[in-house]
Design a protein around this motif. Structure first.
Motif, mmCIF file in Angstrom:
data_model
loop_
_atom_site.group_PDB
_atom_site.id
_atom_site.type_symbol
_atom_site.label_atom_id
_atom_site.label_comp_id
_atom_site.label_asym_id
_atom_site.label_seq_id
_atom_site.Cartn_x
_atom_site.Cartn_y
_atom_site.Cartn_z
ATOM 1 N N THR A 293 35.205 33.171 24.900
ATOM 2 C CA THR A 293 35.424 33.278 26.336
ATOM 3 C C THR A 293 36.137 34.593 26.626
ATOM 4 O O THR A 293 37.198 34.864 26.050
ATOM 5 C CB THR A 293 36.283 32.102 26.836
ATOM 6 N N SER A 294 35.572 35.405 27.511
ATOM 7 C CA SER A 294 36.166 36.728 27.713
ATOM 8 C C SER A 294 35.601 37.383 28.959
ATOM 9 O O SER A 294 34.676 36.880 29.598
ATOM 10 C CB SER A 294 35.898 37.622 26.503
ATOM 11 N N GLY A 295 36.146 38.546 29.257
ATOM 12 C CA GLY A 295 35.664 39.334 30.379
ATOM 13 C C GLY A 295 36.666 40.396 30.748
ATOM 14 O O GLY A 295 37.427 40.877 29.908
ATOM 15 N N LEU A 296 36.678 40.737 32.030
ATOM 16 C CA LEU A 296 37.626 41.714 32.560
ATOM 17 C C LEU A 296 38.614 41.009 33.476
ATOM 18 O O LEU A 296 38.247 40.079 34.196
ATOM 19 C CB LEU A 296 36.892 42.802 33.339
ATOM 20 N N MET A 297 39.866 41.448 33.415
ATOM 21 C CA MET A 297 40.887 40.892 34.286
ATOM 22 C C MET A 297 41.197 41.893 35.386
ATOM 23 O O MET A 297 41.475 43.065 35.120
ATOM 24 C CB MET A 297 42.169 40.583 33.509
ATOM 25 N N LEU A 298 41.164 41.435 36.634
ATOM 26 C CA LEU A 298 41.495 42.281 37.773
ATOM 27 C C LEU A 298 43.008 42.313 37.938
ATOM 28 O O LEU A 298 43.627 41.301 38.269
ATOM 29 C CB LEU A 298 40.821 41.758 39.039
ATOM 30 N N SER A 299 43.601 43.468 37.704
ATOM 31 C CA SER A 299 45.056 43.618 37.747
ATOM 32 C C SER A 299 45.524 44.022 39.139
ATOM 33 O O SER A 299 44.829 44.722 39.867
ATOM 34 C CB SER A 299 45.496 44.676 36.730
ATOM 35 N N SER A 300 46.721 43.593 39.490
ATOM 36 C CA SER A 300 47.342 44.007 40.754
ATOM 37 C C SER A 300 48.288 45.186 40.540
ATOM 38 O O SER A 300 49.146 45.455 41.382
ATOM 39 C CB SER A 300 48.102 42.834 41.393
ATOM 40 N N GLY A 301 48.137 45.877 39.421
ATOM 41 C CA GLY A 301 48.986 47.034 39.154
ATOM 42 C C GLY A 301 48.213 48.127 38.452
ATOM 43 O O GLY A 301 47.164 47.890 37.858
ATOM 44 N N TYR A 302 48.755 49.328 38.539
ATOM 45 C CA TYR A 302 48.219 50.456 37.783
ATOM 46 C C TYR A 302 49.403 51.209 37.197
ATOM 47 O O TYR A 302 50.283 51.672 37.931
ATOM 48 C CB TYR A 302 47.401 51.388 38.666
ATOM 49 N N GLY A 303 49.469 51.289 35.866
ATOM 50 C CA GLY A 303 50.571 51.986 35.216
ATOM 51 C C GLY A 303 51.859 51.201 35.183
ATOM 52 O O GLY A 303 52.860 51.650 34.634
ATOM 53 N N GLY A 304 51.876 50.014 35.757
ATOM 54 C CA GLY A 304 53.079 49.186 35.780
ATOM 55 C C GLY A 304 52.834 47.875 36.498
ATOM 56 O O GLY A 304 51.726 47.576 36.940
ATOM 57 N N GLY A 305 53.891 47.084 36.636
ATOM 58 C CA GLY A 305 53.783 45.785 37.288
ATOM 59 C C GLY A 305 53.576 44.647 36.321
ATOM 60 O O GLY A 305 53.062 43.583 36.687
ATOM 61 N N THR A 306 54.021 44.827 35.076
ATOM 62 C CA THR A 306 53.821 43.831 34.021
ATOM 63 C C THR A 306 54.276 42.441 34.430
ATOM 64 O O THR A 306 53.552 41.456 34.283
ATOM 65 C CB THR A 306 54.567 44.262 32.740
ATOM 66 N N PRO A 568 35.722 34.909 44.238
ATOM 67 C CA PRO A 568 35.764 36.164 43.467
ATOM 68 C C PRO A 568 37.185 36.404 42.959
ATOM 69 O O PRO A 568 38.150 35.825 43.469
ATOM 70 C CB PRO A 568 35.365 37.220 44.509
ATOM 71 N N ALA A 569 37.302 37.254 41.948
ATOM 72 C CA ALA A 569 38.636 37.627 41.476
ATOM 73 C C ALA A 569 39.371 38.329 42.612
ATOM 74 O O ALA A 569 38.765 39.013 43.434
ATOM 75 C CB ALA A 569 38.522 38.538 40.258
ATOM 76 N N MET A 570 40.695 38.165 42.650
ATOM 77 C CA MET A 570 41.459 38.756 43.746
ATOM 78 C C MET A 570 42.702 39.463 43.222
ATOM 79 O O MET A 570 43.258 39.113 42.178
ATOM 80 C CB MET A 570 41.832 37.687 44.775
ATOM 81 N N ALA A 571 43.107 40.487 43.954
ATOM 82 C CA ALA A 571 44.299 41.254 43.582
ATOM 83 C C ALA A 571 44.900 41.859 44.838
ATOM 84 O O ALA A 571 44.252 41.928 45.893
ATOM 85 C CB ALA A 571 43.945 42.353 42.583
ATOM 86 N N GLU A 579 44.549 43.970 52.717
ATOM 87 C CA GLU A 579 45.629 43.856 51.743
ATOM 88 C C GLU A 579 45.157 43.140 50.481
ATOM 89 O O GLU A 579 45.803 43.229 49.442
ATOM 90 C CB GLU A 579 46.812 43.104 52.353
ATOM 91 N N SER A 580 44.029 42.435 50.575
ATOM 92 C CA SER A 580 43.494 41.715 49.427
ATOM 93 C C SER A 580 42.216 42.381 48.937
ATOM 94 O O SER A 580 41.329 42.719 49.725
ATOM 95 C CB SER A 580 43.186 40.256 49.798
ATOM 96 N N LEU A 581 42.164 42.569 47.634
ATOM 97 C CA LEU A 581 40.959 43.116 47.000
ATOM 98 C C LEU A 581 40.192 41.960 46.369
ATOM 99 O O LEU A 581 40.710 41.262 45.503
ATOM 100 C CB LEU A 581 41.356 44.138 45.930
ATOM 101 N N TYR A 582 38.954 41.751 46.797
ATOM 102 C CA TYR A 582 38.092 40.718 46.232
ATOM 103 C C TYR A 582 36.965 41.388 45.449
ATOM 104 O O TYR A 582 36.307 42.295 45.955
ATOM 105 C CB TYR A 582 37.502 39.835 47.336
ATOM 106 N N VAL A 583 36.765 40.945 44.209
ATOM 107 C CA VAL A 583 35.792 41.580 43.319
ATOM 108 C C VAL A 583 34.889 40.512 42.719
ATOM 109 O O VAL A 583 35.370 39.512 42.162
ATOM 110 C CB VAL A 583 36.499 42.369 42.193
ATOM 111 N N ASN A 584 33.576 40.718 42.797
ATOM 112 C CA ASN A 584 32.635 39.716 42.284
ATOM 113 C C ASN A 584 32.384 39.904 40.790
ATOM 114 O O ASN A 584 32.987 40.774 40.138
ATOM 115 C CB ASN A 584 31.328 39.738 43.080
ATOM 116 N N LEU A 585 31.495 39.105 40.246
ATOM 117 C CA LEU A 585 31.253 39.109 38.799
ATOM 118 C C LEU A 585 30.595 40.401 38.311
ATOM 119 O O LEU A 585 30.574 40.658 37.102
ATOM 120 C CB LEU A 585 30.387 37.902 38.424
ATOM 121 N N ASP A 586 30.086 41.192 39.233
ATOM 122 C CA ASP A 586 29.494 42.482 38.878
ATOM 123 C C ASP A 586 30.476 43.631 39.064
ATOM 124 O O ASP A 586 30.087 44.798 39.072
ATOM 125 C CB ASP A 586 28.248 42.746 39.732
#
Length: 626
Positions: A293-306, A568-571, A579-586
């Motif tokens: 089970t795997s894929g890409l994770m949509l992060s709410s940070g860039y360079g930080g926000g761990t 969809p994935a959200m960040a 203010e919300s980023l929604y990203v589909n499976l593509d």
């Protein structure tokens, strides 16, 4: 004659204060935009009123410092040293995290020694030399002109100090619609609710953005919120849970071991636009992903926000649904809560491992509130001390190999199941470690410092091998174990790439979920789930893990399951109007308007529960996770 001369000096002092305020406001904005052209456009054309408000606040703060010390040039030294450090800190945070300095960052001042390890020696040296120079100049001037400079009377000092305090304190309710300060700032064009906090700081200046985030509103109340509506939602998702549980054989989570591994800054550079590497830095993890089970994770940070990604993974709550002023749930929310609902609650034994200092992001306070009985960090002593602290060559951080060894030790501490969280540090910024045998070569034009990308690639290559070895050893353990492994955000290396242009791809990291051999052979695990896994978010890890473990769900986890499967994935967005980023499976961005009626209703349900558990009355808390 003496009186005339004194007045001229007084005028000079006042002019110098105003000049210093204009100069400071300008320099702070340069630290934000890193562009004279852009700063000139914002300050002298588009957002003049906000610049003048910043200058007014700086003047009042300068005069307040003067009133406290009552020595002009000593106060000037304090003023210039303070704002010089502020500007440098803001510049560095923008470089590595694309965010301005915020009030929550002040908590890191308790870790000054550790913060310095993240900054190059050259920067530290230049700042120290600048401070020495500033102090020397102003101290000399004070000695030369001390007798002729203005000294305030006690009443005047009190008034000026109060004005300084008011200039800051008035921003407490700037985000409250209808308040006097909100009306004034709105009329000036100021808004703290742009999708990107960096954008806010660029147009309004870092100081106004800092002040605008002093008081945190956790979340706006969704329409229809009431005790009755929450009772209906609990019943609704209890029914959904019953439906899901018909195909789930396992009832007791405590019979299984669940491990969350947050791999610091892990994101395959091959996916980053304008990056070319001479070879794959993570072949083992790519292979693991292809078979599990795997894929890409949509992060709410860039360079930080761990810690924000960590919070979402533990709680299943979406960062983008919180108020814009809530920048750090750990330090602004969890430390004020009592037993917040999260995955840790479902285990009798829970341990957190973090090979760094325990009070970063207030983890030493947050983890017990989340339900962890044990927290082992680099500064833990006695039985809680980490047993493995080896580092890679000249790195400041504990290696992933050592962190995995401590995790394996913890796995063997309990015969029954448990929850373990590991947050690694090996690949944390800065990326200055020069590995002696680095086979990686970076070619491209995404980064200002190419060598750092090569250093980073070597670091994740070490992670790649250590992760494979870790899973091999997990497979040898005779009890069911499932590992949720993910990178929290991209490293802040690709500064030549436009985050506006590559908003989605530069917020996508790697993740996989792995069940060991024992789990697979004894019906406690699933090797590969394909449905809706190509792109997910940290809040999707709990339902995915429970599905992987064939584990029955509570009404709360039933809701999260539906959110993970049907939305969809959200960040939290970095650019754009929403203010919300929604990203589909593509990996394509979609708007809220494009969602179906059923999806919009599901988001509303989700928001109601999130509000109730964080900012509301906790109507559902006693029932929704049982």
């Amino acid at each position: 004659m003496h009186r005339k001369k004194s007045k001229r000096i007084y005028y000079f002092q006042f002019i110098f204060v105003i000049f210093s305020a204009f100069l400071t406001g300008y320099i702070l904005n340069i630290s934000q935009t890193k562009s004279f052209e852009q700063t000139n456009l914002y300050l002298f054309q588009a957002y003049v009123v906000q610049y003048l408000i910043t200058v007014l606040i700086l003047v009042l703060l300068y005069l307040a410092m003067y009133a406290i010390i009552n020595r002009f040039f000593y106060a000037s030294a304090v003023y210039y040293v303070f704002f010089s450090i502020y500007a440098v800190a803001n510049l560095l945070k923008m470089k590595y995290r694309s965010e301005p300095i915020l009030p929550t960052d002040l908590l890191f001042l308790t870790n000054t020694k550790e913060l310095l390890t993240m900054v190059t020696f050259r920067v530290v040296l230049l700042v120290i030399l600048a401070i020495i120079l500033i102090v020397a100049i102003f101290v000399s001037l004070e000695k030369i002109f001390s007798v002729e400079l203005l000294r305030f009377k006690p009443i005047t000092r009190i008034v000026l100090i109060c004005l300084g305090i008011v200039s800051i304190g008035s921003f407490y309710n700037v985000n409250e619609e209808g308040s006097v300060i909100n009306k004034v700032m709105t009329a000036s064009g100021y808004s703290n609710f742009t999708p990107n906090i960096s954008m806010t700081a660029s147009v309004s200046g870092p100081l106004l953005t800092f002040l605008g985030n002093m008081h945190v509103k956790v979340m706006d109340e969704p329409s229809g919120y009431s005790e009755a509506s929450m009772n209906k939602l609990v019943k609704k998702y209890r029914t959904v849970a019953d439906q899901i549980n018909q195909d789930r054989p396992n009832k007791d989570l405590n019979k299984q071991t669940l491990i969350f591994v947050l791999s610091e800054s892990f994101a395959n550079p091959d996916r980053v636009p304008n990056v070319k590497m001479n070879q794959d830095a993570s072949p083992n993890i790519n292979n693991i992903k292809s078979n599990n089970t795997s894929g890409l994770m949509l992060s709410s940070g860039y360079g930080g926000g761990t810690a924000n990604m960590e919070y979402m993974a533990f709680t299943g709550l979406a960062f983008n649904q919180f108020s814009r002023s809530l920048q750090s749930p750990y330090t602004q929310l969890v430390i004020k809560q009592k037993h917040p609902v999260n995955i840790v609650n479902n285990f009798e034994n829970a341990t957190a491992l973090h090979p760094y200092y325990s009070n970063f992001y207030s983890r030493d306070t947050v983890y017990p509130k989340l339900g962890f009985q044990t927290f082992k960090s680099i500064d833990s002593k006695g039985r809680l001390a980490l047993k493995h602290k080896s580092k890679l060559e000249t790195s400041e951080y504990v290696s992933d190999e050592a962190s995995y060894e401590d995790t394996l030790n913890q796995v063997n501490q309990n015969k029954s199941g448990q929850f373990i969280s590991l947050v690694t540090m090996q690949n944390h910024m800065p990326y200055n470690v020069m590995y002696s045998d680095n086979q990686f070569i970076y070619k491209g034009h995404a980064a200002s410092i190419p060598q750092q990308v090569a250093n980073y690639a070597k670091g994740i290559n070490y992670t790649d091998q250590a992760t494979q070895d870790f899973l091999d050893k997990i497979d040898q353990v005779d009890k069911p174990i499932t590992v949720v492994w993910y990178g929290d955000h991209l490293p802040g290396l690709y500064d030549k790439n436009s985050l506006y242009k590559y908003n989605v791809v530069e917020h996508e990291t790697d993740y996989f979920i792995y069940s060991n051999k024992y789990a697979l052979e004894h019906n406690y695990g699933t090797q590969k789930i394909d449905d809706n896994t190509a792109v997910t978010d940290p809040n999707g890890f709990i339902p995915l893990a429970l599905k992987q473990m064939k584990q029955k769900v509570t009404p709360y986890y039933a809701l999260l399951t539906r959110v993970q499967e049907e939305l969809p994935a959200m960040a939290k967005n970095s650019y754009g109007k929403s203010e919300s980023l929604y990203v589909n499976l593509d990996s394509k961005e979609i708007s809220f308007k494009q969602l179906t009626k059923k999806q919009k209703q599901l988001i509303h349900d989700y928001k109601l529960v999130q509000y109730d558990l964080t900012a509301g009355k906790n109507y559902s808390k006693p029932y929704i996770n049982k």
